[in-house]
Structure formats: C-alpha cells, structure tokens
Design a protein around this motif. Structure first.
Motif, PDB file in Angstrom:
ATOM      1  N   VAL A  46      43.818  38.174  47.385  1.00  0.00           N
ATOM      2  CA  VAL A  46      45.238  38.384  47.120  1.00  0.00           C
ATOM      3  C   VAL A  46      45.559  37.829  45.731  1.00  0.00           C
ATOM      4  CG1 VAL A  46      47.587  37.871  47.896  1.00  0.00           C
ATOM      5  CG2 VAL A  46      45.764  38.246  49.577  1.00  0.00           C
ATOM      6  N   VAL A  47      46.220  38.647  44.918  1.00  0.00           N
ATOM      7  CA  VAL A  47      46.621  38.256  43.571  1.00  0.00           C
ATOM      8  C   VAL A  47      48.112  38.525  43.427  1.00  0.00           C
ATOM      9  CG1 VAL A  47      46.286  38.695  41.110  1.00  0.00           C
ATOM     10  CG2 VAL A  47      44.325  38.802  42.658  1.00  0.00           C
ATOM     11  N   ASP A  48      48.827  37.521  43.017  1.00  0.00           N
ATOM     12  CA  ASP A  48      50.282  37.647  42.836  1.00  0.00           C
ATOM     13  C   ASP A  48      50.961  38.227  44.074  1.00  0.00           C
ATOM     14  OD1 ASP A  48      49.981  36.662  40.226  1.00  0.00           O
ATOM     15  OD2 ASP A  48      49.703  38.684  39.406  1.00  0.00           O
ATOM     16  N   ALA A  52      44.346  42.682  46.386  1.00  0.00           N
ATOM     17  CA  ALA A  52      43.750  43.161  45.136  1.00  0.00           C
ATOM     18  C   ALA A  52      42.252  43.354  45.223  1.00  0.00           C
ATOM     19  CB  ALA A  52      44.072  42.176  44.014  1.00  0.00           C
ATOM     20  N   GLY A  53      41.644  43.042  46.359  1.00  0.00           N
ATOM     21  CA  GLY A  53      40.206  43.201  46.455  1.00  0.00           C
ATOM     22  C   GLY A  53      39.671  42.645  47.752  1.00  0.00           C
ATOM     23  N   SER A  54      38.337  42.604  47.816  1.00  0.00           N
ATOM     24  CA  SER A  54      37.674  42.067  48.999  1.00  0.00           C
ATOM     25  C   SER A  54      36.317  41.510  48.626  1.00  0.00           C
ATOM     26  CB  SER A  54      37.502  43.147  50.072  1.00  0.00           C
ATOM     27  OG  SER A  54      36.504  44.070  49.684  1.00  0.00           O
ATOM     28  N   ILE A  55      35.829  40.644  49.495  1.00  0.00           N
ATOM     29  CA  ILE A  55      34.465  40.138  49.396  1.00  0.00           C
ATOM     30  C   ILE A  55      33.977  39.882  50.814  1.00  0.00           C
ATOM     31  CG2 ILE A  55      35.194  37.726  49.109  1.00  0.00           C
ATOM     32  CD1 ILE A  55      32.690  37.406  47.250  1.00  0.00           C
ATOM     33  N   SER A  56      32.733  40.237  51.072  1.00  0.00           N
ATOM     34  CA  SER A  56      32.118  39.982  52.369  1.00  0.00           C
ATOM     35  C   SER A  56      30.898  39.103  52.151  1.00  0.00           C
ATOM     36  CB  SER A  56      31.678  41.282  53.038  1.00  0.00           C
ATOM     37  OG  SER A  56      32.786  42.077  53.354  1.00  0.00           O
ATOM     38  N   LEU A  57      30.681  38.197  53.088  1.00  0.00           N
ATOM     39  CA  LEU A  57      29.504  37.335  53.063  1.00  0.00           C
ATOM     40  C   LEU A  57      28.731  37.553  54.347  1.00  0.00           C
ATOM     41  CD1 LEU A  57      31.214  34.104  51.735  1.00  0.00           C
ATOM     42  CD2 LEU A  57      29.960  35.820  50.429  1.00  0.00           C
ATOM     43  N   CYS A  70      34.856  43.779  45.568  1.00  0.00           N
ATOM     44  CA  CYS A  70      35.580  44.785  44.782  1.00  0.00           C
ATOM     45  C   CYS A  70      36.926  44.211  44.378  1.00  0.00           C
ATOM     46  CB  CYS A  70      35.840  46.040  45.610  1.00  0.00           C
ATOM     47  SG  CYS A  70      34.398  46.925  46.137  1.00  0.00           S
ATOM     48  N   LEU A  71      37.281  44.447  43.146  1.00  0.00           N
ATOM     49  CA  LEU A  71      38.616  44.103  42.665  1.00  0.00           C
ATOM     50  C   LEU A  71      39.270  45.364  42.133  1.00  0.00           C
ATOM     51  CD1 LEU A  71      37.995  40.791  40.690  1.00  0.00           C
ATOM     52  CD2 LEU A  71      39.280  41.057  42.818  1.00  0.00           C
ATOM     53  N   ALA A  72      40.532  45.561  42.467  1.00  0.00           N
ATOM     54  CA  ALA A  72      41.283  46.695  41.933  1.00  0.00           C
ATOM     55  C   ALA A  72      41.253  46.623  40.411  1.00  0.00           C
ATOM     56  CB  ALA A  72      42.719  46.639  42.437  1.00  0.00           C
ATOM     57  N   PRO A  73      41.253  47.761  39.742  1.00  0.00           N
ATOM     58  CA  PRO A  73      41.226  47.755  38.275  1.00  0.00           C
ATOM     59  C   PRO A  73      42.294  46.850  37.652  1.00  0.00           C
ATOM     60  CG  PRO A  73      40.834  49.961  39.080  1.00  0.00           C
ATOM     61  CD  PRO A  73      41.186  49.123  40.285  1.00  0.00           C
ATOM     62  N   SER A  74      43.464  46.776  38.257  1.00  0.00           N
ATOM     63  CA  SER A  74      44.530  45.925  37.709  1.00  0.00           C
ATOM     64  C   SER A  74      44.203  44.439  37.806  1.00  0.00           C
ATOM     65  CB  SER A  74      45.852  46.211  38.434  1.00  0.00           C
ATOM     66  OG  SER A  74      45.729  45.882  39.809  1.00  0.00           O
ATOM     67  N   ALA A  75      43.235  44.064  38.638  1.00  0.00           N
ATOM     68  CA  ALA A  75      42.849  42.663  38.807  1.00  0.00           C
ATOM     69  C   ALA A  75      41.566  42.316  38.049  1.00  0.00           C
ATOM     70  CB  ALA A  75      42.674  42.349  40.290  1.00  0.00           C
ATOM     71  N   GLN A  76      40.948  43.291  37.424  1.00  0.00           N
ATOM     72  CA  GLN A  76      39.695  43.049  36.703  1.00  0.00           C
ATOM     73  C   GLN A  76      39.969  42.472  35.319  1.00  0.00           C
ATOM     74  OE1 GLN A  76      37.409  46.694  36.798  1.00  0.00           O
ATOM     75  NE2 GLN A  76      37.441  46.758  39.020  1.00  0.00           N
ATOM     76  N   ALA A  83      36.881  33.211  39.616  1.00  0.00           N
ATOM     77  CA  ALA A  83      37.543  32.270  40.526  1.00  0.00           C
ATOM     78  C   ALA A  83      37.045  32.454  41.959  1.00  0.00           C
ATOM     79  CB  ALA A  83      39.060  32.442  40.450  1.00  0.00           C
ATOM     80  N   VAL A  84      36.846  33.701  42.367  1.00  0.00           N
ATOM     81  CA  VAL A  84      36.343  33.968  43.720  1.00  0.00           C
ATOM     82  C   VAL A  84      34.936  33.412  43.866  1.00  0.00           C
ATOM     83  CG1 VAL A  84      35.648  35.778  45.341  1.00  0.00           C
ATOM     84  CG2 VAL A  84      37.841  35.954  44.133  1.00  0.00           C
ATOM     85  N   LEU A  85      34.060  33.689  42.904  1.00  0.00           N
ATOM     86  CA  LEU A  85      32.688  33.187  42.990  1.00  0.00           C
ATOM     87  C   LEU A  85      32.643  31.664  42.936  1.00  0.00           C
ATOM     88  CD1 LEU A  85      30.657  35.782  40.904  1.00  0.00           C
ATOM     89  CD2 LEU A  85      30.807  35.555  43.397  1.00  0.00           C
ATOM     90  N   GLU A  86      33.522  31.045  42.178  1.00  0.00           N
ATOM     91  CA  GLU A  86      33.571  29.580  42.130  1.00  0.00           C
ATOM     92  C   GLU A  86      33.912  28.992  43.488  1.00  0.00           C
ATOM     93  OE1 GLU A  86      36.319  28.840  38.944  1.00  0.00           O
ATOM     94  OE2 GLU A  86      34.772  29.168  37.418  1.00  0.00           O
TER      95      GLU A  86
END
Length: 127
Positions: A46-48, A52-57, A70-76, A83-86
């Motif tokens: 979630v951004v603002d 805005a995207g997703s991640i699965s582990l 995946c991040l939406a183009p507006s969030a890239q 920040a997500v990987l951190e």
C-alpha cells in the motif's frame, strides 16, 4: 484480497518485458498468476493509502522464494521496492532467498543492489 486485481497488475507490469522477449501471451500471463497464487503467502503493498503492488514469500526446505513482486508503474522508481526488500530480507532464518526475474528486466538492478546474483537462466528467466 482481490486476485483479479493482482492478475491484471502482473499482466500490466510484465507486458513490456515479456513482449521484448517474444513471450507475452494475454491468457498465459494471467493464468500463471491465478495458478500460483497463495493468499496466505501474499502481502499487498500500500502506497499513499492505495493498493500499489504485491509480494509473495514461499518457503521450501532449503530456500525462501520471493514471488509476484509487482509494483504498479506509478509506484516504480520511488524507492518503494527497496523499502519492501529492506523489510522482507532481514531474518535469522539461515535459508537463502531466491527469485526469478525476466532477462533484461530493469528490476534486476534492484535485486543486484540487495546482493542477488544469477545462478541459472533460460531464454526468459534468470534466477
């Protein structure tokens, strides 16, 4: 969690790279996401205040897989992927993280900054 939103986001994000590789198929890109989707492994980014995207582990005996990041183009290109990987990567778990990334994808630079290196590759994916 709205799987159809994630399916469409994945298709949008992967379209250019898959087309460049001659591997984009409108139906296949969506069906692969539907078939591999595990809601219990997936977090929405979630951004603002907006999705805005997703991640699965996904965990295996000897590794942990990062999937459907995946991040939406507006969030890239805004530091959000970093920040997500951190948040995801620091862990006391001794198993390594693995992922697939499309050949020539700009996302490779992000993963390389976090220490990922190609182990194997085919004409579409590198691991």
């Amino acid at each position: 969690m709205d799987i159809e939103w994630l399916v469409e986001l994945r298709a949008e994000v992967l379209r250019a790279d898959l087309a460049r590789l001659g591997a984009f198929d409108e139906h296949r890109v969506r069906e692969r996401m539907r078939a591999a989707f595990r809601p219990q492994n997936t977090q929405v980014i979630v951004v603002d205040g907006a999705d805005a995207g997703s991640i699965s582990l996904r965990e295996e005996q000897d590794a942990r897989w990062i999937e459907h990041f995946c991040l939406a183009p507006s969030a890239q290109n805004r530091g959000i992927g970093s920040a997500v990987l951190e948040q995801v990567l620091p862990t006391k778990d001794p198993r390594s993280f693995k992922l697939n990334v499309l050949q020539g994808s700009p996302a490779r630079r992000l993963y390389e900054r976090f220490g990922f290196a190609a182990c194997e590759q085919d004409e579409v994916d590198g691991v």
